[in-house]
Design a protein around this motif. Structure first.
Motif, PDB file in Angstrom:
ATOM      1  N   ARG A   1       5.662   6.591   2.038  1.00 21.98           N
ATOM      2  CA  ARG A   1       6.262   5.597   1.142  1.00 21.98           C
ATOM      3  C   ARG A   1       6.136   4.197   1.735  1.00 21.98           C
ATOM      4  O   ARG A   1       5.857   3.235   1.022  1.00 21.98           O
ATOM      5  N   LYS A   2       6.293   4.088   3.040  1.00 24.39           N
ATOM      6  CA  LYS A   2       6.129   2.794   3.702  1.00 24.39           C
ATOM      7  C   LYS A   2       4.689   2.311   3.576  1.00 24.39           C
ATOM      8  O   LYS A   2       4.435   1.134   3.292  1.00 24.39           O
ATOM      9  N   GLN A   3       3.736   3.216   3.764  1.00 21.46           N
ATOM     10  CA  GLN A   3       2.322   2.855   3.603  1.00 21.46           C
ATOM     11  C   GLN A   3       2.041   2.416   2.168  1.00 21.46           C
ATOM     12  O   GLN A   3       1.358   1.415   1.931  1.00 21.46           O
ATOM     13  N   LEU A   4       2.584   3.156   1.196  1.00 25.09           N
ATOM     14  CA  LEU A   4       2.400   2.814  -0.209  1.00 25.09           C
ATOM     15  C   LEU A   4       2.978   1.434  -0.506  1.00 25.09           C
ATOM     16  O   LEU A   4       2.341   0.612  -1.183  1.00 25.09           O
ATOM     17  N   ALA A   5       4.165   1.154   0.005  1.00 24.85           N
ATOM     18  CA  ALA A   5       4.773  -0.164  -0.198  1.00 24.85           C
ATOM     19  C   ALA A   5       3.874  -1.252   0.375  1.00 24.85           C
ATOM     20  O   ALA A   5       3.673  -2.298  -0.253  1.00 24.85           O
ATOM     21  N   GLY A   6       3.298  -0.999   1.542  1.00 25.34           N
ATOM     22  CA  GLY A   6       2.374  -1.961   2.143  1.00 25.34           C
ATOM     23  C   GLY A   6       1.146  -2.179   1.279  1.00 25.34           C
ATOM     24  O   GLY A   6       0.688  -3.318   1.110  1.00 25.34           O
ATOM     25  N   GLU A   7       0.609  -1.111   0.703  1.00 24.31           N
ATOM     26  CA  GLU A   7      -0.550  -1.224  -0.181  1.00 24.31           C
ATOM     27  C   GLU A   7      -0.221  -2.077  -1.399  1.00 24.31           C
ATOM     28  O   GLU A   7      -1.103  -2.748  -1.945  1.00 24.31           O
ATOM     29  N   LEU A   8       1.042  -2.048  -1.809  1.00 28.82           N
ATOM     30  CA  LEU A   8       1.463  -2.778  -3.004  1.00 28.82           C
ATOM     31  C   LEU A   8       2.076  -4.140  -2.666  1.00 28.82           C
ATOM     32  O   LEU A   8       2.706  -4.761  -3.511  1.00 28.82           O
TER      33      LEU A   8
ATOM     34  N   PRO B   1       5.892  12.964   0.164  1.00 26.40           N
ATOM     35  CA  PRO B   1       6.831  11.877  -0.113  1.00 26.40           C
ATOM     36  C   PRO B   1       7.553  11.361   1.130  1.00 26.40           C
ATOM     37  O   PRO B   1       8.587  10.706   1.019  1.00 26.40           O
ATOM     38  N   SER B   2       7.009  11.615   2.306  1.00 27.72           N
ATOM     39  CA  SER B   2       7.680  11.220   3.546  1.00 27.72           C
ATOM     40  C   SER B   2       7.893   9.707   3.613  1.00 27.72           C
ATOM     41  O   SER B   2       7.218   8.927   2.932  1.00 27.72           O
ATOM     42  N   TYR B   3       8.823   9.315   4.445  1.00 26.53           N
ATOM     43  CA  TYR B   3       9.104   7.900   4.658  1.00 26.53           C
ATOM     44  C   TYR B   3       7.825   7.158   5.064  1.00 26.53           C
ATOM     45  O   TYR B   3       7.553   6.068   4.562  1.00 26.53           O
TER      46      TYR B   3
ATOM     47  N   VAL C   1      10.277   9.560  -4.766  1.00 26.87           N
ATOM     48  CA  VAL C   1      10.108  10.815  -4.021  1.00 26.87           C
ATOM     49  C   VAL C   1       9.716  11.936  -4.973  1.00 26.87           C
ATOM     50  O   VAL C   1       8.761  12.686  -4.713  1.00 26.87           O
ATOM     51  N   ASP C   2      10.429  12.060  -6.096  1.00 26.40           N
ATOM     52  CA  ASP C   2      10.106  13.116  -7.059  1.00 26.40           C
ATOM     53  C   ASP C   2       8.744  12.889  -7.718  1.00 26.40           C
ATOM     54  O   ASP C   2       8.017  13.833  -7.980  1.00 26.40           O
ATOM     55  N   LEU C   3       8.390  11.631  -7.966  1.00 23.50           N
ATOM     56  CA  LEU C   3       7.070  11.338  -8.534  1.00 23.50           C
ATOM     57  C   LEU C   3       5.972  11.800  -7.588  1.00 23.50           C
ATOM     58  O   LEU C   3       5.016  12.460  -7.998  1.00 23.50           O
ATOM     59  N   LEU C   4       6.125  11.482  -6.309  1.00 23.02           N
ATOM     60  CA  LEU C   4       5.128  11.906  -5.321  1.00 23.02           C
ATOM     61  C   LEU C   4       5.074  13.426  -5.205  1.00 23.02           C
ATOM     62  O   LEU C   4       3.987  14.009  -5.142  1.00 23.02           O
ATOM     63  N   LYS C   5       6.243  14.075  -5.195  1.00 24.88           N
ATOM     64  CA  LYS C   5       6.277  15.543  -5.152  1.00 24.88           C
ATOM     65  C   LYS C   5       5.544  16.138  -6.347  1.00 24.88           C
ATOM     66  O   LYS C   5       4.768  17.088  -6.202  1.00 24.88           O
TER      67      LYS C   5
END
Length: 130
Positions: free
Chosen positions: A87-94, A82-84, A72-76
């Protein structure tokens, strides 16, 4: 561009050479082209090496955020929402489809982002990859 692309561009800068047409040459290539893949099996072009910690530490406000361990802090810090949902989309990309936003999921996501940055040519301190 996905969330990881935004992270990569924020750290490495936009790769302007990608937008330029390739130079034409009549000479045959002297070495065969090799494809580079990250841990998720996604093809990418390596960038120049960047000291990631040094670059992030120079961003205004980095001293007030725990970007070294918090996704969250990295994205900020990188001015990315840094919304859920992001983060969920990012996890899917990875490669992770079961992201629920738990502390364990966020720890995994931060480490995975750091590994991907390292895979793309970033000089990431070893303690951020563990």
């Amino acid at each position: 561009m996905g969330i990881f692309g935004s992270i990569k561009n924020a750290i490495f800068g936009n790769d302007k050479t990608e937008k330029q047409p390739p130079a034409t040459s009549t000479a045959p290539p002297t070495t065969p082209a090799t494809d580079t893949f990250n841990n998720s099996g996604v093809k990418f072009e390596p960038t120049t090496t960047v000291d990631v910690a040094e670059r992030l530490d120079k961003i205004e406000g980095s001293d007030k955020l725990n970007w070294r361990t918090s996704i969250v802090d990295l994205l900020k810090l990188l001015s990315i929402d840094p919304s859920y949902e992001n983060r969920k989309q990012l996890a899917g990309e990875l490669g992770r489809t079961d992201y629920e936003g738990t502390a364990e999921d966020n720890i995994w996501l931060h480490k995975r982002v750091m590994q991907e940055i390292a895979d793309h040519g970033g000089n990431v301190p070893p303690e951020l990859l563990k």
